[in-house]
Scaffold this active site. Structure first.
Site, PDB file in Angstrom:
ATOM      1  CG  ASP A 129      38.074  -7.149  31.602  1.00 35.34           C
ATOM      2  OD1 ASP A 129      37.589  -6.338  30.815  1.00 35.34           O
ATOM      3  OD2 ASP A 129      38.765  -8.116  31.225  1.00 35.34           O
ATOM      4  CE1 TYR A 133      38.090 -10.378  25.328  1.00 35.01           C
ATOM      5  CE2 TYR A 133      40.404 -10.682  25.900  1.00 35.01           C
ATOM      6  CZ  TYR A 133      39.224  -9.952  25.993  1.00 35.01           C
ATOM      7  OH  TYR A 133      39.183  -8.808  26.754  1.00 35.01           O
ATOM      8  CG  HIS A 188      36.601  -1.843  32.195  1.00 40.37           C
ATOM      9  ND1 HIS A 188      35.512  -2.692  32.153  1.00 40.37           N
ATOM     10  CD2 HIS A 188      37.680  -2.619  31.899  1.00 40.37           C
ATOM     11  CE1 HIS A 188      35.905  -3.911  31.836  1.00 40.37           C
ATOM     12  NE2 HIS A 188      37.216  -3.897  31.682  1.00 40.37           N
TER      13      HIS A 188
END
Length: 399
Positions: free
Chosen positions: A184, A323, A375
């Site tokens: 990630d 982000y 994930h």
């Protein structure tokens, strides 16, 4: 500017949540105002009401944060200041001589909780199916704005900055050579460490390769038909990537543009939990099965340990800002020059084909596709992840 001796100090760290905060958490869960049930029979509108109500019942009445706290406090934890920000990290030295120093980076919506199951197998391999030659000295930092690390009060803590900070952290711990691992956000960070290529970095291992060719990435992001000339495997990967961009990227777009607007996830435990669960379809389906009583790689406590850490540290918004800081493609090649090991878990957001990995990483030393796992590979499949990491970087160990 060089850090002063005070700034560079490494301070022991431990944490005990006030009982009043745990009581308040349970009160807020019980006071949740629920929406009506979704009018569809799948998760196409988001995390289903039944999943969230099952999670809430367990969280409010049976879950025990103190068990997670005890697991954390059983490990050596520290804090140090880098570039004006406190960085929290776990640091476990192996009992075996010549253990290879390794720094592992979590992602969003994860935390250091993701790595707790692999600490013992990596540092004490002779008790977990390996040999002394497989041993690692392990460093697991909390990213800025996550968990117990500090929250930046200025902009600029992007993935490139974190990559530089991790090198400084390893130097500060006295390591002259080390390897780095990530998934990630951690995958993006270790890729950037591989671009920066400090002399101490022997190589990296990633379980979310930055390997999608630019023209394919552009087409998938635009929702265009698959480019001509793709193999059957590449076409399947393209379709999955295009689906993620069209249906599964909303959370990243919101945090990338307006993270401060997400007050609801800082104020409501159930709002936070739903936001964290709605990451990718495979992970959400797995967690839904967990709260439906099925046996999976994760348990209810695993899931709630991570969410509760976000809640107690009030890091829902500060974590989201990464982000906003980011200007790089998640899956795009970055120009890594150091040796790279790639492990591909089948339920990852996209499963990088070997040809893409070879093109993105000219110094590819290991590539393997696993039969199961998603994930959150270290968290969900710790035994497979441990074996992959041991095998993937074995050739990088100093003779």
């Amino acid at each position: 500017m060089a850090a002063t001796s005070r700034d560079a100090a490494i301070r022991p760290f431990s944490y005990e949540a006030p009982e009043s905060e745990l009581d308040e958490l349970r009160r807020r869960i019980a006071a949740t105002r629920w929406p009506d049930k979704e009018p569809v029979s799948d998760q196409s509108q988001g995390v289903r009401l039944a999943t969230m109500q099952s999670l809430a019942r367990y969280w409010a009445s049976a879950y025990d944060w103190r068990k997670c706290e005890a697991r954390l406090d059983a490990l050596p934890q520290f804090m140090t200041e880098i570039d004006g920000l406190d960085i929290h990290f776990i640091h476990v030295r192996s009992k075996h001589e010549d253990a290879l120093p390794l720094i592992i980076t979590h992602g969003w919506p994860g935390s250091i909780v993701e790595q707790l199951k692999i600490v013992e197998p990596l540092t004490n391999p002779t008790e977990h199916g390996g040999t002394a030659a497989d041993a690692f000295d392990l460093v697991i930092p909390s990213m800025p704005g996550y968990g117990f690390s500090g929250k930046a009060t200025t902009t600029g803590w992007d993935a490139e900055h974190i990559a530089r900070a991790w090198v400084e952290l390893m130097r500060r711990l006295g390591y002259k050579q080390f390897v780095a691992q990530g998934g990630d956000w951690g995958a993006l960070i270790v890729d950037l460490m591989g671009v920066q290529a400090p002399p101490e970095l022997l190589g990296i291992h990633t379980n979310m390769a930055g390997a999608v060719p630019p023209e394919i990435d552009r087409a998938a992001l635009a929702g265009a038909p698959a480019p001509a000339g793709l193999s059957a495997e590449e076409k399947q990967v393209y379709d999955r990537l295009a689906f993620f961009y069209s249906k599964g990227l909303a959370y990243a777009q919101e945090m990338g543009n307006r993270p401060q607007t997400l007050y609801g996830i800082a104020d409501s435990p159930i709002g936070l939990a739903a936001w964290i669960l709605d990451h990718d379809d495979s992970s959400e389906e797995l967690i839904a099965r967990v709260f439906d009583g099925k046996s999976e790689g994760l348990t209810r406590d695993d899931v709630l340990d991570n969410i509760t850490l976000y809640w107690l540290t009030n890091t829902a918004i500060s974590a989201s800002r990464l982000y906003w800081e980011n200007k790089l493609g998640f899956f795009a090649p970055k120009g890594v020059t150091v040796p790279v090991a790639v492990s591909v878990f089948p339920d990852e957001i996209y499963a990088a084909p070997r040809g893409w990995a070879e093109q993105a990483y000219p110094n590819l030393i290991h590539y393997n596709k696993l039969d199961k796992g998603g994930h959150f590979a270290a968290w969900e499949q710790p035994a497979l992840f441990t074996q992959e990491l041991r095998t993937g970087v074995r050739s990088l160990r100093p003779a």
